[in-house]
Design an enzyme around this catalytic site. Structure first.
Site, PDB file in Angstrom:
ATOM      1  N   GLU A 164       0.860  -1.189   0.000  1.00 56.46           N
ATOM      2  CA  GLU A 164       0.000   0.000   0.000  1.00 56.46           C
ATOM      3  C   GLU A 164       0.890   1.230   0.000  1.00 56.46           C
ATOM      4  O   GLU A 164       2.068   1.147   0.355  1.00 56.46           O
ATOM      5  CB  GLU A 164      -0.844   0.055   1.291  1.00 56.46           C
ATOM      6  CG  GLU A 164      -2.019  -0.869   1.335  1.00 56.46           C
ATOM      7  CD  GLU A 164      -2.811  -0.730   2.636  1.00 56.46           C
ATOM      8  OE1 GLU A 164      -2.517   0.192   3.434  1.00 56.46           O
ATOM      9  OE2 GLU A 164      -3.715  -1.542   2.853  1.00 56.46           O
ATOM     10  N   HIS A 189      -5.044   2.639   6.196  1.00 53.22           N
ATOM     11  CA  HIS A 189      -4.420   2.290   7.464  1.00 53.22           C
ATOM     12  C   HIS A 189      -3.601   3.441   8.016  1.00 53.22           C
ATOM     13  O   HIS A 189      -3.105   4.268   7.277  1.00 53.22           O
ATOM     14  CB  HIS A 189      -3.501   1.076   7.263  1.00 53.22           C
ATOM     15  CG  HIS A 189      -4.245  -0.159   6.898  1.00 53.22           C
ATOM     16  ND1 HIS A 189      -3.899  -0.933   5.825  1.00 53.22           N
ATOM     17  CD2 HIS A 189      -5.316  -0.746   7.452  1.00 53.22           C
ATOM     18  CE1 HIS A 189      -4.724  -1.962   5.746  1.00 53.22           C
ATOM     19  NE2 HIS A 189      -5.593  -1.865   6.717  1.00 53.22           N
TER      20      HIS A 189
END
Lengths: 387, 292
Positions: B209, B248
């Protein structure tokens, strides 16, 4: 949780970090009155918003007199400030901070944060502080100096001396800078901060340091042990709708596209956004439904998307697993559509735990939707429906 | 073969008696994981879902010879639970708990320094060796035993990739969720070391990510240790607006580092097959496996 500048400075001052004298006010009259009480002959009027990039967006102005302070405050209060970090809608200015302006001889940058890879608190410093610091760092990463903090919060004296000398700070000023760094690390650990950034830390014409702007972010995951922050204005600030979604166990970020996306998991949400952009579409939001969310909570989250007039289609992209089976989302979708007056086309792509059951549920309940079996097909369909 | 856990693994669950502890312990047992007990201070001596409960990790290890623990303790006590497991010299600690304060994780990492334990997580879906051992909260419906190792920062995308791989006939040796928190246990680099050394793994998928530096570290490692096994990688967040925080906590990048473009460039330069969409991972892996 990001604190407003005036809240951040109040906390830093309690720990002995030097800040200019200032007052936070909510009316132009109070702004003018505050300036009359403050020392000095020049004042800064600063819009109190939670997003960064304020200085370049006209959110900070200097004023030579209290009446001018009042005029500027009148203009700022109630206006919407659009910065690189706010999105197109901007953030409404409900409060301004009036402080004594100081003359700068030199602007430093000083920050405390967690180095993720090292799993360690670090102090960052630069002799090139100021409004365009972030751009400069992007071009010249070498202008930032690093000082590691020991796990007990102490600093290595030799390392600290080296850090300060690389910043060009020597003699009595080095002792003062060391005192400020110690205070910043202490407050960082005490309040469970994730970031304390002083930019600029100004060396004034009187040869003392002053923290002219301060950003403090508190670890949301540690708020349970900090009841003292529950009463702060910033705890109620930020985007109201995004805050509401948070209470419903949904991470929501509003964007300016026309496809409302309903996704579980941050990674899948980012992948969905990538797919939409690649196919020429634009997402209206980022959504990550946490595993703990109930169907009622998810329904309220979908309701937020349905109530946005910019949203022309809804893309439901779910990979059921863990505690979020697909039927929880199907249930939520049925509820949200029943609550809404709008008829927005819905495209679904369900995979993983209970996908078959959820698909059947949508059919049995007569929920109008276009079913796709791959992410790519679902994205194309959602873009076509939004056009 | 596999990494971190297998059919011989003897698992205890810290926080077994709580609501999610009970739910996932039961699921793990149903899957075939050898759950030998649980830990809940104050409830030692009792039995819960057919397994003995102990007051401490040390006691549980002495009585059951456990060599792995799953930590499902609420966030405010999770760091202490992990540190207790480290001090008891537990070989594998898997923490699925979300929302642990980052300064607590710094204390945990400090305890791990020089210890014998491997930590996976927190905020991780866990570790799965298909058909042999499930330690975590991941869905297992699409997982098949095989030889592809997966290390991932995202639970939802791991499920996608597992389903895609199984659909093209590529089973998995072990899937590891390194966790979505900024400070966490083992990362991509350690997973690569373990997969490279595992004779049961023939290909590796990394699911990354934006933000952080996991992918850059993995690329540096692969450059220094030319991969004997093909590696395919996906980094999501290519179109996330640069100034907005998404996903996140670990995706909060500092000073502009960690864009998808820079991560992809680093991985490509290390000889990794980089794909742009999750739908393409399985085909790409199948292609590189056939070529290898």
């Amino acid at each position: 949780m990001n604190l407003y500048e005036y809240e951040a400075k109040e906390i830093l001052a309690q720990y002995g970090v030097p800040v200019p004298e200032g007052r936070s006010v909510m009316t132009a009259a109070d702004a003018e009155a505050a300036a009359k009480e403050l020392p000095g002959h020049k004042f800064a009027v600063k819009a109190q918003i939670l997003a960064g990039g304020r200085g370049l967006a006209g959110g900070v102005e200097l004023a030579p007199t209290p009446s001018k302070v009042g005029e500027i405050a009148k203009r700022m209060l109630g206006s919407r400030l659009v910065t690189v970090q706010t999105g197109a809608e901007g953030e409404t200015v409900e409060r301004v901070y009036v402080e004594t302006a100081v003359d700068s001889r030199k602007d430093f940058f000083l920050a405390v944060l967690v180095d993720q890879a090292l799993a360690q608190i670090v102090v960052l410093g630069s002799r090139n502080g100021g409004v365009d610091f972030e751009d400069r760092v992007a071009r010249e990463p070498g202008i930032v100096e690093t000082l590691p903090v020991n796990s007990d919060g102490s600093l290595d004296d030799t390392a600290c001396d080296g850090f300060l000398s690389r910043l060009g700070i020597a003699g009595d000023l080095a002792a003062e800078a060391r005192r400020i760094i110690d205070a910043l690390v202490k407050v960082f650990r005490r309040i469970d901060a994730t970031l304390i950034e002083i930019n600029p830390l100004t060396l004034t014409s009187e040869n003392t340091f002053s923290a002219i702007d301060a950003k403090v972010s508190i670890d949301n995951n540690a708020l349970f042990r900090h009841p003292e922050f529950a009463g702060l204005a910033s705890s109620a600030g930020g985007d109201e709708i995004e805050m509401q979604a948070q209470k419903d166990e949904i991470n929501l970020v509003r964007l300016d596209g026309n496809i409302g996306v309903v996704v579980n998991g941050a990674g899948l949400a980012l992948a969905t956004q990538d797919g939409i952009s690649d196919a020429g579409g634009k997402a209206a939001n980022f959504m990550d439904i946490r595993t703990t969310a109930t169907s009622l909570q998810v329904a309220r989250g979908i309701g937020i998307l349905l109530s946005d007039p910019n949203v022309k289609s809804i893309l439901v992209n779910i990979h059921g697993g863990g505690m979020t089976p697909c039927d929880t989302i199907a249930e939520a979708l049925a509820l949200a559509l029943a609550w809404s007056d709008r008829k927005v086309p819905v495209v679904t792509r369900l995979a993983g735990h209970n996908a078959d059951y959820a698909r059947q549920m949508l059919v049995d309940r007569g929920i109008p939707h276009e079913r796709c079996d791959s992410m790519r097909d679902a994205i194309s369909a959602a873009i076509a429906r939004a056009a | 073969m596999s990494i971190l856990c297998n059919a011989e693994t003897r698992l205890i669950v810290q926080g077994m008696t709580g609501r999610s502890g009970t739910f996932y312990t039961d699921q793990a047992i149903t899957y075939g994981t050898n759950v030998v007990g649980g830990v809940r201070p104050g409830k030692g001596g009792k039995t819960h879902i057919g397994r003995p409960v102990f007051n401490t990790v040390r006691e549980a290890m002495a009585e059951t010879s456990a060599d792995a623990t799953m930590v499902m303790v609420p966030a405010h006590n999770a760091a202490e639970a992990m540190i207790e497991a480290v001090e008891a010299e537990m070989p594998l600690i898997v923490c699925v708990t979300e929302r642990i304060p980052v300064l607590d994780m710094i204390r945990v990492k400090d305890a791990l320094n020089g210890s014998v334990s491997e930590l996976v997580g927190p905020n991780s879906q866990g570790v799965l060796t298909p058909g042999a051992c499930k330690i975590g909260v991941m869905s297992t419906a699409d997982a098949r035993p095989g030889t592809i190792g997966i290390a991932s920062r995202s639970a939802s995308l791991t499920s996608e990739v597992v389903a895609g791989l199984s659909a093209v006939g590529l089973g998995q040796s072990t899937t590891v969720g390194v966790g979505g928190d900024p400070v966490h246990g083992i990362g991509f680099q350690r997973c690569l070391e373990l997969f490279m050394a595992d004779p049961g793994t023939t290909g590796i998928v990394l699911v990354g990510e934006i933000g952080g530096s996991e992918e850059e570290q993995a690329a540096a490692y692969l450059k220094a240790n030319r991969a004997a096994k093909p590696v395919t990688a996906l980094v999501v967040g290519r179109h996330a607006p640069a100034q907005r925080r998404m996903g996140h906590a670990g995706t909060l990048s500092v000073f502009g580092s960690g864009s998808a473009a820079s991560k992809n460039a680093a991985l490509k330069s290390a000889g990794v097959c980089v794909v742009e969409n999750v739908d393409d991972v399985a085909q790409a892996m199948a292609g590189t496996m056939a070529a290898a």
